[in-house]
Scaffold this active site. Structure first.
Site, PDB file in Angstrom:
ATOM      1  N   GLY A 116     -17.941  -4.783 -15.421  1.00 20.04           N
ATOM      2  CA  GLY A 116     -17.466  -4.337 -14.108  1.00 20.04           C
ATOM      3  C   GLY A 116     -15.968  -4.087 -14.168  1.00 20.04           C
ATOM      4  O   GLY A 116     -15.176  -5.022 -14.313  1.00 20.04           O
ATOM      5  N   VAL A 158     -11.686  -6.158  -9.041  1.00 18.56           N
ATOM      6  CA  VAL A 158     -11.521  -7.521  -9.564  1.00 18.56           C
ATOM      7  C   VAL A 158     -11.416  -7.487 -11.094  1.00 18.56           C
ATOM      8  O   VAL A 158     -10.444  -7.978 -11.676  1.00 18.56           O
ATOM      9  CB  VAL A 158     -12.694  -8.430  -9.104  1.00 18.56           C
ATOM     10  CG1 VAL A 158     -12.625  -9.789  -9.790  1.00 18.56           C
ATOM     11  CG2 VAL A 158     -12.670  -8.602  -7.594  1.00 18.56           C
ATOM     12  N   GLY A 159     -12.423  -6.884 -11.747  1.00 19.44           N
ATOM     13  CA  GLY A 159     -12.479  -6.900 -13.216  1.00 19.44           C
ATOM     14  C   GLY A 159     -11.253  -6.283 -13.869  1.00 19.44           C
ATOM     15  O   GLY A 159     -10.678  -6.874 -14.801  1.00 19.44           O
ATOM     16  N   PRO A 187     -22.810  -5.803  -2.908  1.00 14.68           N
ATOM     17  CA  PRO A 187     -22.732  -5.385  -1.495  1.00 14.68           C
ATOM     18  C   PRO A 187     -23.775  -6.085  -0.629  1.00 14.68           C
ATOM     19  O   PRO A 187     -24.728  -6.682  -1.155  1.00 14.68           O
ATOM     20  CB  PRO A 187     -23.038  -3.885  -1.570  1.00 14.68           C
ATOM     21  CG  PRO A 187     -23.832  -3.721  -2.819  1.00 14.68           C
ATOM     22  CD  PRO A 187     -23.364  -4.768  -3.773  1.00 14.68           C
ATOM     23  N   ALA A 192     -13.258 -20.263   1.668  1.00 12.86           N
ATOM     24  CA  ALA A 192     -11.856 -19.811   1.721  1.00 12.86           C
ATOM     25  C   ALA A 192     -11.772 -18.496   2.486  1.00 12.86           C
ATOM     26  O   ALA A 192     -10.938 -18.333   3.392  1.00 12.86           O
ATOM     27  CB  ALA A 192     -11.305 -19.643   0.303  1.00 12.86           C
ATOM     28  N   CYS A 213     -14.237  -8.315   0.982  1.00  8.59           N
ATOM     29  CA  CYS A 213     -14.728  -9.698   0.910  1.00  8.59           C
ATOM     30  C   CYS A 213     -15.039 -10.359   2.242  1.00  8.59           C
ATOM     31  O   CYS A 213     -16.072 -11.009   2.377  1.00  8.59           O
ATOM     32  CB  CYS A 213     -13.692 -10.559   0.193  1.00  8.59           C
ATOM     33  SG  CYS A 213     -13.700 -10.269  -1.563  1.00  8.59           S
ATOM     34  N   LYS A 256      -5.289  -2.392   4.119  1.00  5.83           N
ATOM     35  CA  LYS A 256      -3.985  -3.042   4.251  1.00  5.83           C
ATOM     36  C   LYS A 256      -3.011  -2.279   3.351  1.00  5.83           C
ATOM     37  O   LYS A 256      -3.446  -1.393   2.596  1.00  5.83           O
ATOM     38  CB  LYS A 256      -4.065  -4.516   3.873  1.00  5.83           C
ATOM     39  CG  LYS A 256      -4.398  -4.774   2.411  1.00  5.83           C
ATOM     40  CD  LYS A 256      -4.447  -6.264   2.179  1.00  5.83           C
ATOM     41  CE  LYS A 256      -4.216  -6.618   0.752  1.00  5.83           C
ATOM     42  NZ  LYS A 256      -4.220  -8.037   0.487  1.00  5.83           N
TER      43      LYS A 256
HETATM   44  C1  UDX Z   1      -9.099 -11.545   0.601  1.00 10.07           C
HETATM   45  C2  UDX Z   1      -8.587 -12.955   0.271  1.00 10.07           C
HETATM   46  O1  UDX Z   1      -7.245 -13.089   0.766  1.00 10.07           O
HETATM   47  C3  UDX Z   1      -8.638 -13.190  -1.231  1.00 10.07           C
HETATM   48  O2  UDX Z   1      -8.264 -14.533  -1.531  1.00 10.07           O
HETATM   49  C4  UDX Z   1     -10.049 -12.926  -1.738  1.00 10.07           C
HETATM   50  O3  UDX Z   1     -10.118 -13.074  -3.149  1.00 10.07           O
HETATM   51  C5  UDX Z   1     -10.522 -11.542  -1.350  1.00 10.07           C
HETATM   52  O4  UDX Z   1     -10.409 -11.367   0.072  1.00 10.07           O
HETATM   53  P1  UDX Z   1      -8.059  -9.109   0.491  1.00 10.07           P
HETATM   54  O5  UDX Z   1      -9.322  -8.659   1.175  1.00 10.07           O
HETATM   55  O6  UDX Z   1      -7.599  -8.349  -0.703  1.00 10.07           O
HETATM   56  O7  UDX Z   1      -8.192 -10.625   0.023  1.00 10.07           O
HETATM   57  O8  UDX Z   1      -6.861  -9.032   1.539  1.00 10.07           O
HETATM   58  P2  UDX Z   1      -6.168 -10.027   2.578  1.00 10.07           P
HETATM   59  O9  UDX Z   1      -4.723  -9.987   2.340  1.00 10.07           O
HETATM   60  O10 UDX Z   1      -6.804 -11.344   2.636  1.00 10.07           O
HETATM   61  O11 UDX Z   1      -6.411  -9.253   3.955  1.00 10.07           O
HETATM   62  C6  UDX Z   1      -7.713  -9.054   4.491  1.00 10.07           C
HETATM   63  C7  UDX Z   1      -7.633  -8.323   5.810  1.00 10.07           C
HETATM   64  O12 UDX Z   1      -7.057  -9.147   6.822  1.00 10.07           O
HETATM   65  C8  UDX Z   1      -6.774  -7.052   5.761  1.00 10.07           C
HETATM   66  O13 UDX Z   1      -7.396  -6.032   6.508  1.00 10.07           O
HETATM   67  C9  UDX Z   1      -5.467  -7.485   6.401  1.00 10.07           C
HETATM   68  O14 UDX Z   1      -4.761  -6.430   6.982  1.00 10.07           O
HETATM   69  C10 UDX Z   1      -5.981  -8.466   7.441  1.00 10.07           C
HETATM   70  N1  UDX Z   1      -4.945  -9.447   7.848  1.00 10.07           N
HETATM   71  C11 UDX Z   1      -4.484 -10.374   6.961  1.00 10.07           C
HETATM   72  C12 UDX Z   1      -4.458  -9.415   9.154  1.00 10.07           C
HETATM   73  O15 UDX Z   1      -4.872  -8.581   9.982  1.00 10.07           O
HETATM   74  N2  UDX Z   1      -3.526 -10.342   9.521  1.00 10.07           N
HETATM   75  C13 UDX Z   1      -3.037 -11.287   8.662  1.00 10.07           C
HETATM   76  O16 UDX Z   1      -2.190 -12.078   9.086  1.00 10.07           O
HETATM   77  C14 UDX Z   1      -3.534 -11.295   7.334  1.00 10.07           C
HETATM   78  P1  ADP Z   2     -15.085  -5.490  -7.055  1.00  7.47           P
HETATM   79  O1  ADP Z   2     -14.192  -5.258  -5.885  1.00  7.47           O
HETATM   80  O2  ADP Z   2     -15.924  -6.735  -6.901  1.00  7.47           O
HETATM   81  O3  ADP Z   2     -14.383  -5.448  -8.367  1.00  7.47           O
HETATM   82  P2  ADP Z   2     -16.089  -2.788  -7.507  1.00  7.47           P
HETATM   83  O4  ADP Z   2     -17.189  -2.068  -6.764  1.00  7.47           O
HETATM   84  O5  ADP Z   2     -14.699  -2.287  -7.416  1.00  7.47           O
HETATM   85  O6  ADP Z   2     -16.199  -4.312  -7.049  1.00  7.47           O
HETATM   86  O7  ADP Z   2     -16.459  -2.844  -9.062  1.00  7.47           O
HETATM   87  C1  ADP Z   2     -17.675  -3.228  -9.593  1.00  7.47           C
HETATM   88  C2  ADP Z   2     -17.970  -2.380 -10.835  1.00  7.47           C
HETATM   89  O8  ADP Z   2     -19.135  -2.915 -11.498  1.00  7.47           O
HETATM   90  C3  ADP Z   2     -18.298  -0.908 -10.542  1.00  7.47           C
HETATM   91  O9  ADP Z   2     -17.369  -0.079 -11.224  1.00  7.47           O
HETATM   92  C4  ADP Z   2     -19.744  -0.719 -11.110  1.00  7.47           C
HETATM   93  O10 ADP Z   2     -19.933   0.541 -11.748  1.00  7.47           O
HETATM   94  C5  ADP Z   2     -19.836  -1.843 -12.131  1.00  7.47           C
HETATM   95  N1  ADP Z   2     -21.204  -2.262 -12.457  1.00  7.47           N
HETATM   96  C6  ADP Z   2     -22.197  -2.615 -11.616  1.00  7.47           C
HETATM   97  N2  ADP Z   2     -23.309  -2.997 -12.307  1.00  7.47           N
HETATM   98  C7  ADP Z   2     -23.013  -2.879 -13.629  1.00  7.47           C
HETATM   99  C8  ADP Z   2     -23.733  -3.142 -14.869  1.00  7.47           C
HETATM  100  N3  ADP Z   2     -24.976  -3.612 -14.869  1.00  7.47           N
HETATM  101  N4  ADP Z   2     -23.099  -2.898 -16.035  1.00  7.47           N
HETATM  102  C9  ADP Z   2     -21.816  -2.440 -16.040  1.00  7.47           C
HETATM  103  N5  ADP Z   2     -21.094  -2.198 -14.931  1.00  7.47           N
HETATM  104  C10 ADP Z   2     -21.665  -2.410 -13.732  1.00  7.47           C
END
Ligand code: UDX
Ligand code: ADP
Length: 473
Positions: free
Chosen positions: A12, A16-17, A96, A225, A278, A341
């Site tokens: 992936g 994240v990856g 998803p 969290a 998330c 964001k």
């Molecule tokens: C979140 C978690 O923070 C992270 O630890 C986890 O691994 C993945 O989910 P992320 O979704 O990247 O991270 O963004 P984050 O900064 O948490 O913001 C999430 C949403 O909340 C955004 O739309 C941001 O605009 C909103 N937000 C955040 C606010 O509206 N107000 C705030 O004070 C903080």
């Molecule tokens: P995240 O935010 O969790 O990183 P993404 O949707 O950005 O999620 O990335 C997940 C990635 O995993 C996608 O690029 C998708 O093509 C890949 N993926 C899903 N299933 C497989 C699989 N079986 N082998 C290799 N890659 C995969």
């Protein structure tokens, strides 16, 4: 340095990856790291010579990619080959929310995780540690383990341990979060596997920040969290509505409550509603788990966080229509920011999607600007094709629906517009010269600041009508 771990494969290459493995490669030059993905386009983009074309935008990521790529960090579609070479396989694929069947709308769809587990079982050789990185429902590790044990293996001697090592990085600050994490959480049963993964992290993370738990606590801690963080955002957004109704100011309320050390100042910025891949997904996962385990009151408590968030987004669309004399049909509105964001090109669950859809349904002509999001992504999110012509001239007068068009020029977005709406807190929006820009707009002109990024004083001086989130004054 870890002696036994030499080769890592991450399945992936997403948000994240990609960044996670880039930081691993940078901090552990003696490890060989292969990030694999089925998506050829994505891998091509990770291998692109033009660092602006990387599939994920994160401040600082390009520098690390340039330093490590094709040295000890490789991006490839050869999933099987690199699984077979790995001592540790990270599963970092998408999970998803299910759209059909049991748990639809709440439970995560684990088909990609399951497919990975089957591939790992089939192609790995020797002892392999399988690490869940994707956010997963509690007890997924058990599913992975069962598949690994039951599937036909490449080698008689292949054996596995499964660990949960959730990622807490936030987009836009991913590199810093990975380099200086508040904590690293490793959940598992076998102390040897836990210790081998800990050794990798110890190359840059102080030992006291590496927490060991059982596997279910680790999985549940990740969901919790995100639920707590999202709950703070919904809480302050709910208060913004009361502020607007009563004459209070949500920024002052945030400051006042945030100075209480028990509450703390972070995550108290009222905005257009939380987005990102998330928060919603993880809360709905928690809700599903609670329902499954016969805890409806707990499920309802957490579901309220998501319900409030959706209500809040529609609340903003409605008040915009109201302020613009109850109709926005064929009015030109500039949308400043589409990412969920600032400092990311990610639009997943962005409040901008809901708000733009609402406005288009009301007949508005939207000129959408975002410094990092491309129009193809916006079209996908809105489910409406872009009108690439001049909206004001080409709008079908017989259609009640609005339309949208992308622009990379703020001047173009505001030219002739009745209103501008700030939906993402991009730094450049805070620096705009409203004295000049206001001259381009049709009067009476409105600015809606859902992120508190603009200076009220400057907007007033420019003769603009002004609404700001949670500002009851
Ligand atoms: C979140 C978690 O923070 C992270 O630890 C986890 O691994 C993945 O989910 P992320 O979704 O990247 O991270 O963004 P984050 O900064 O948490 O913001 C999430 C949403 O909340 C955004 O739309 C941001 O605009 C909103 N937000 C955040 C606010 O509206 N107000 C705030 O004070 C903080
Ligand atoms: P995240 O935010 O969790 O990183 P993404 O949707 O950005 O999620 O990335 C997940 C990635 O995993 C996608 O690029 C998708 O093509 C890949 N993926 C899903 N299933 C497989 C699989 N079986 N082998 C290799 N890659 C995969």
């Amino acid at each position: 340095m870890s002696s036994q771990i030499k080769n890592i494969c991450c399945i992936g290459a997403g948000y994240v990856g990609g960044p996670t493995m880039a930081v691993f490669a940078d901090k552990c030059p003696f490890l060989t790291i292969n990030v694999v993905d089925l998506n050829e386009e994505r891998i091509k983009a990770w291998n692109s010579d033009d660092l602006n074309k990387l599939p994920v935008f994160e401040p600082g990521l390009d520098v690390i990619i340039e330093k490590c790529r094709n040295k000890n960090l490789f991006f490839s579609t050869e999933v099987e080959k690199y699984i077979s070479l790995a001592d540790i396989v990270f599963i970092s694929v998408n999970t998803p929310t299910k759209t059909k069947g049991i748990g639809a709308g709440k439970a995560s769809d684990l088909k990609w995780v399951e497919a990975c587990a089957r591939q790992v079982a089939k192609y790995s050789s020797g002892y392999t540690i399988v690490v869940e990185k994707s956010t997963l429902p509690v007890k997924t590790a058990e599913v992975i383990k069962t598949i690994l044990e039951a599937s036909p293996k490449n080698q008689e001697k292949a054996s596995f341990d499964v660990l949960s090592n959730p990622e807490f990085l936030a987009e836009g600050s991913a590199i810093n979060d990975l380099e200086n994490p508040d904590r690293v959480l490793i959940g598992g049963e076998n102390p040897i596997a836990i210790s081998l993964l800990s050794e990798v992290y110890k190359n840059w993370v102080p030992e006291k920040k590496i927490l060991h738990t059982n596997i279910w606590s680790s999985e549940l801690a990740k969901l919790t969290a995100n639920a707590f963080l999202a709950q703070r955002v919904s809480s302050i957004n709910s208060i913004s509505a009361i502020c607007e109704a009563t004459g209070a100011d949500v920024r002052e309320v945030s400051r006042a409550i945030g100075s209480d050390t028990r509450i703390g100042p972070k995550f108290l910025d009222s905005g257009p509603g939380f987005g990102g891949s998330c928060f919603k997904k993880d809360i709905l996962n928690l809700v599903y788990l609670c329902q499954y385990f016969g805890l409806p009151e707990v499920a309802n408590f957490w579901e309220g966080v998501v319900i409030l968030n959706e209500w809040h987004q529609h609340r903003i669309s409605k008040l915009i229509v109201k302020k613009l004399f109850g109709t926005i049909s064929s009015k030109k509105i500039a949308i400043l920011g589409f990412a969920f964001k600032a400092n990311t090109n990610d639009t997943r669950e962005s409040a901008a999607i809901t708000i733009c859809k609402d406005l288009i349904e009301e007949g508005a002509l939207l000129l959408i600007h975002d410094p990092k999001v491309n129009p193809t992504q916006i079209a996908k999110d809105l489910g409406i094709d872009e009108n690439k012509n001049n909206l004001m001239k080409s709008k079908n007068p017989n259609s009640p629906d609005g339309e949208w068009s992308f622009t990379d020029s703020i001047v173009n977005a505001l030219n002739g517009a009745d209103a501008a709406i700030v939906l993402t807190e991009w730094e450049e929006y805070g620096k705009l010269d409203w004295g000049e820009l206001s001259k381009l707009m049709r009067r009476p002109s409105w600015i809606f600041d859902a992120r508190s990024t603009l200076s009220p004083k400057k907007l007033k001086e420019a003769g603009l009508n002004y609404w700001r989130i949670g500002d009851g004054s």
